[in-house]
Each structure stands twice: as structure tokens, then as C-alpha cells.
Motif scaffolding. Structure first.
Motif, PDB file in Angstrom:
ATOM      1  N   LEU A   1       0.839  -1.206   0.000  1.00  0.00           N
ATOM      2  CA  LEU A   1       0.000   0.000   0.000  1.00  0.00           C
ATOM      3  C   LEU A   1       0.868   1.249   0.000  1.00  0.00           C
ATOM      4  O   LEU A   1       1.765   1.387   0.810  1.00  0.00           O
ATOM      5  CB  LEU A   1      -0.920   0.042   1.220  1.00  0.00           C
ATOM      6  N   GLU A   2       0.576   2.148  -0.911  1.00  0.00           N
ATOM      7  CA  GLU A   2       1.198   3.463  -0.918  1.00  0.00           C
ATOM      8  C   GLU A   2       0.455   4.337   0.090  1.00  0.00           C
ATOM      9  O   GLU A   2      -0.655   4.020   0.501  1.00  0.00           O
ATOM     10  CB  GLU A   2       1.126   4.079  -2.320  1.00  0.00           C
ATOM     11  N   ALA A   3       1.036   5.475   0.423  1.00  0.00           N
ATOM     12  CA  ALA A   3       0.421   6.359   1.416  1.00  0.00           C
ATOM     13  C   ALA A   3      -0.991   6.773   1.017  1.00  0.00           C
ATOM     14  O   ALA A   3      -1.853   6.926   1.864  1.00  0.00           O
ATOM     15  CB  ALA A   3       1.296   7.588   1.636  1.00  0.00           C
ATOM     16  N   GLY A   4      -1.270   6.952  -0.263  1.00  0.00           N
ATOM     17  CA  GLY A   4      -2.584   7.368  -0.726  1.00  0.00           C
ATOM     18  C   GLY A   4      -3.610   6.257  -0.795  1.00  0.00           C
ATOM     19  O   GLY A   4      -4.728   6.465  -1.268  1.00  0.00           O
ATOM     20  N   GLN A   5      -3.253   5.049  -0.333  1.00  0.00           N
ATOM     21  CA  GLN A   5      -4.168   3.911  -0.373  1.00  0.00           C
ATOM     22  C   GLN A   5      -4.504   3.388   1.020  1.00  0.00           C
ATOM     23  O   GLN A   5      -5.152   2.360   1.147  1.00  0.00           O
ATOM     24  CB  GLN A   5      -3.534   2.769  -1.185  1.00  0.00           C
ATOM     25  N   ASN A   6      -4.089   4.075   2.046  1.00  0.00           N
ATOM     26  CA  ASN A   6      -4.271   3.588   3.413  1.00  0.00           C
ATOM     27  C   ASN A   6      -5.738   3.360   3.758  1.00  0.00           C
ATOM     28  O   ASN A   6      -6.614   4.058   3.268  1.00  0.00           O
ATOM     29  CB  ASN A   6      -3.660   4.551   4.417  1.00  0.00           C
ATOM     30  N   PRO A   7      -6.003   2.388   4.632  1.00  0.00           N
ATOM     31  CA  PRO A   7      -7.388   2.102   5.033  1.00  0.00           C
ATOM     32  C   PRO A   7      -7.956   3.206   5.910  1.00  0.00           C
ATOM     33  O   PRO A   7      -7.228   4.081   6.396  1.00  0.00           O
ATOM     34  CB  PRO A   7      -7.251   0.794   5.817  1.00  0.00           C
ATOM     35  N   GLY A   8      -9.247   3.152   6.130  1.00  0.00           N
ATOM     36  CA  GLY A   8      -9.909   4.101   7.026  1.00  0.00           C
ATOM     37  C   GLY A   8      -9.579   3.805   8.472  1.00  0.00           C
ATOM     38  O   GLY A   8      -8.735   2.951   8.780  1.00  0.00           O
ATOM     39  N   ALA A   9     -10.245   4.484   9.364  1.00  0.00           N
ATOM     40  CA  ALA A   9     -10.014   4.281  10.795  1.00  0.00           C
ATOM     41  C   ALA A   9     -10.455   2.874  11.192  1.00  0.00           C
ATOM     42  O   ALA A   9     -11.525   2.428  10.797  1.00  0.00           O
ATOM     43  CB  ALA A   9     -10.781   5.314  11.600  1.00  0.00           C
ATOM     44  N   PRO A  10      -9.660   2.165  11.975  1.00  0.00           N
ATOM     45  CA  PRO A  10     -10.066   0.842  12.451  1.00  0.00           C
ATOM     46  C   PRO A  10     -11.210   0.953  13.455  1.00  0.00           C
ATOM     47  O   PRO A  10     -11.440   2.020  14.035  1.00  0.00           O
ATOM     48  CB  PRO A  10      -8.795   0.294  13.109  1.00  0.00           C
ATOM     49  N   ARG A  11     -11.911  -0.146  13.659  1.00  0.00           N
ATOM     50  CA  ARG A  11     -13.071  -0.143  14.569  1.00  0.00           C
ATOM     51  C   ARG A  11     -12.723   0.340  15.967  1.00  0.00           C
ATOM     52  O   ARG A  11     -13.496   1.042  16.597  1.00  0.00           O
ATOM     53  CB  ARG A  11     -13.680  -1.550  14.642  1.00  0.00           C
ATOM     54  N   TRP A  12     -11.541  -0.048  16.472  1.00  0.00           N
ATOM     55  CA  TRP A  12     -11.188   0.331  17.837  1.00  0.00           C
ATOM     56  C   TRP A  12     -11.137   1.840  18.016  1.00  0.00           C
ATOM     57  O   TRP A  12     -11.378   2.346  19.110  1.00  0.00           O
ATOM     58  CB  TRP A  12      -9.877  -0.299  18.286  1.00  0.00           C
ATOM     59  N   ALA A  13     -10.815   2.591  16.955  1.00  0.00           N
ATOM     60  CA  ALA A  13     -10.713   4.048  17.085  1.00  0.00           C
ATOM     61  C   ALA A  13     -12.061   4.693  17.404  1.00  0.00           C
ATOM     62  O   ALA A  13     -12.113   5.778  17.961  1.00  0.00           O
ATOM     63  CB  ALA A  13     -10.144   4.653  15.806  1.00  0.00           C
ATOM     64  N   TRP A  14     -13.142   4.000  17.083  1.00  0.00           N
ATOM     65  CA  TRP A  14     -14.480   4.551  17.306  1.00  0.00           C
ATOM     66  C   TRP A  14     -15.049   4.145  18.662  1.00  0.00           C
ATOM     67  O   TRP A  14     -16.055   4.687  19.093  1.00  0.00           O
ATOM     68  CB  TRP A  14     -15.432   4.063  16.220  1.00  0.00           C
TER      69      TRP A  14
END
Length: 194
Positions: free
Chosen positions: A72-85
Motif C-alpha cells: 500500500l502506498e500512502a494514498g491507499q491507506n485504510p480508514g479508521a479501524p473499529r477500535w478508534a471509534w
């Protein structure tokens, strides 16, 4: 990890002058505190970017759980993981990391988040909204926190570990104007001048 890229062997954060080259060292220290592994720091030949390279194999299981896959390049990173919410303190910590790694200060005043993947940008927007902020979409997939009151409120609630952002905000708000409490360091700087 908001703007980091992952290869087969390492995770690399490239800190340029826009977000502050010294953020690579801050990121390295935070990463060591969290994962127990210190990234190697290096400067590009033109001295425009400082890289922090973290061996990925040490935390591969964690990275896979948050969908931060190899390649993954920097512009392809996933969204916030569930734990962050799931916890207000984690929400703030995650958001602080995203902003510290992707934002630059503009004297209008605004913080402009750039270089994030669409999923990470959407997560940042939703996290800001959940904290009572009203970010605005900008050009080329950017996100803006605009206005003096919004910035002061954001920094009182979230803060920063990015020294460049902290210095820019202090310079803008000025001492004694009730500016945001953006972390320590101001006193040490004054003491060195004496």
C-alpha cells in the motif's frame, strides 16, 4: 500510519517540509513507545525529506488486522479501524495522529489535511464531526478545519505532537492571547534565550 507506505519489509513515513521534517523523529519515538521498535531515520540526498523506516515484520499481525496490507502506498491507506471509534480517548488519539501526519497550517487560519487516501479522509471527516467540528472539503481531496474559533477548539480538545504545527499555532495565536493549549515546549524555548 496515516501517511506511511508499507512494503514487504518496512513501513516508511516520509516527512517533508510541509508537515515538518522533524515529525519523522517524533513519529519514530511514538512508534517505539507503542510497538517497542524504533524506526531508522534517514534524510534524502536533497535534504527535503526525512524518512522513518520501521521493520514491518515486527508488527505484521497488527498491520494486517487494521487492513494495512503490504504494497500500500500512502494514498491507499485504510480508514479508521473499529477500535478508534469505541472509546473517546482513542478517537482523539487516532485523529491527532492523522492530523499531525497530514496537516499543514495556513494563516487564513486553517489546518489543511492532504495526501490521505479517500477512506482515511472520510474517516478523518467523520471523526471530526463526531467531536463537534465541521470540516470542509477542499480541492484535490483535502479537508480543512477553518477559522480561529474552530482551530482553538480543536487544539484544546485534541492537541498535537507535531512540533511544526505547534510552533505555527503559537506564532499565529501569540502568547497571552488565550491561544490553544497545544502541548509543552514553549517555556523551554524561552529559557534557552536567557
Amino acid at each position: 500510519l496515516a501517511r506511511a507506505a508499507r512494503t514487504e519489509t518496512e513501513i516508511v513515513l516520509a516527512a517533508d517540509r510541509r508537515i515538518g521534517q522533524n515529525f519523522a523523529a517524533t513519529w519514530a519515538q511514538l512508534t517505539q513507545e507503542i510497538f517497542g521498535v524504533r524506526p531508522a531515520l534517514s534524510m534524502t540526498d536533497d535534504h527535503r525529506v526525512q524518512n522513518a523506516a520501521l521493520p514491518a515484520e515486527k508488527i505484521a499481525e497488527f498491520l494486517d488486522r487494521i487492513e494495512f496490507k503490504s504494497g500500500l502506498e500512502a494514498g491507499q491507506n485504510p480508514g479508521a479501524p473499529r477500535w478508534a471509534w469505541s472509546n473517546p480517548a482513542w478517537k482523539i488519539a487516532f485523529l491527532r495522529g492523522v492530523v499531525d501526519a497530514s496537516a499543514h497550517f495556513h494563516r487564513t487560519p486553517a489546518l489543511i489535511l492532504e495526501g490521505l487516501s479517500p477512506r482515511r479522509l472520510q474517516s478523518a471527516q467523520r471523526l471530526l464531526e463526531s467531536l463537534g467540528r465541521a470540516p470542509k472539503s477542499g480541492e484535490s481531496g483535502s479537508l480543512r478545519i477553518e477559522g480561529r474559533e474552530s482551530l482553538e477548539s480543536y487544539y484544546r480538545q485534541v492537541g498535537t505532537t507535531n512540533l511544526k504545527l505547534r510552533d505555527q499555532l503559537r506564532a499565529f495565536f501569540g502568547p497571552g492571547e488565550g491561544g490553544p493549549a497545544v502541548g509543552g515546549g514553549g517555556r523551554r524555548r524561552q529559557d534557552r534565550r536567557r
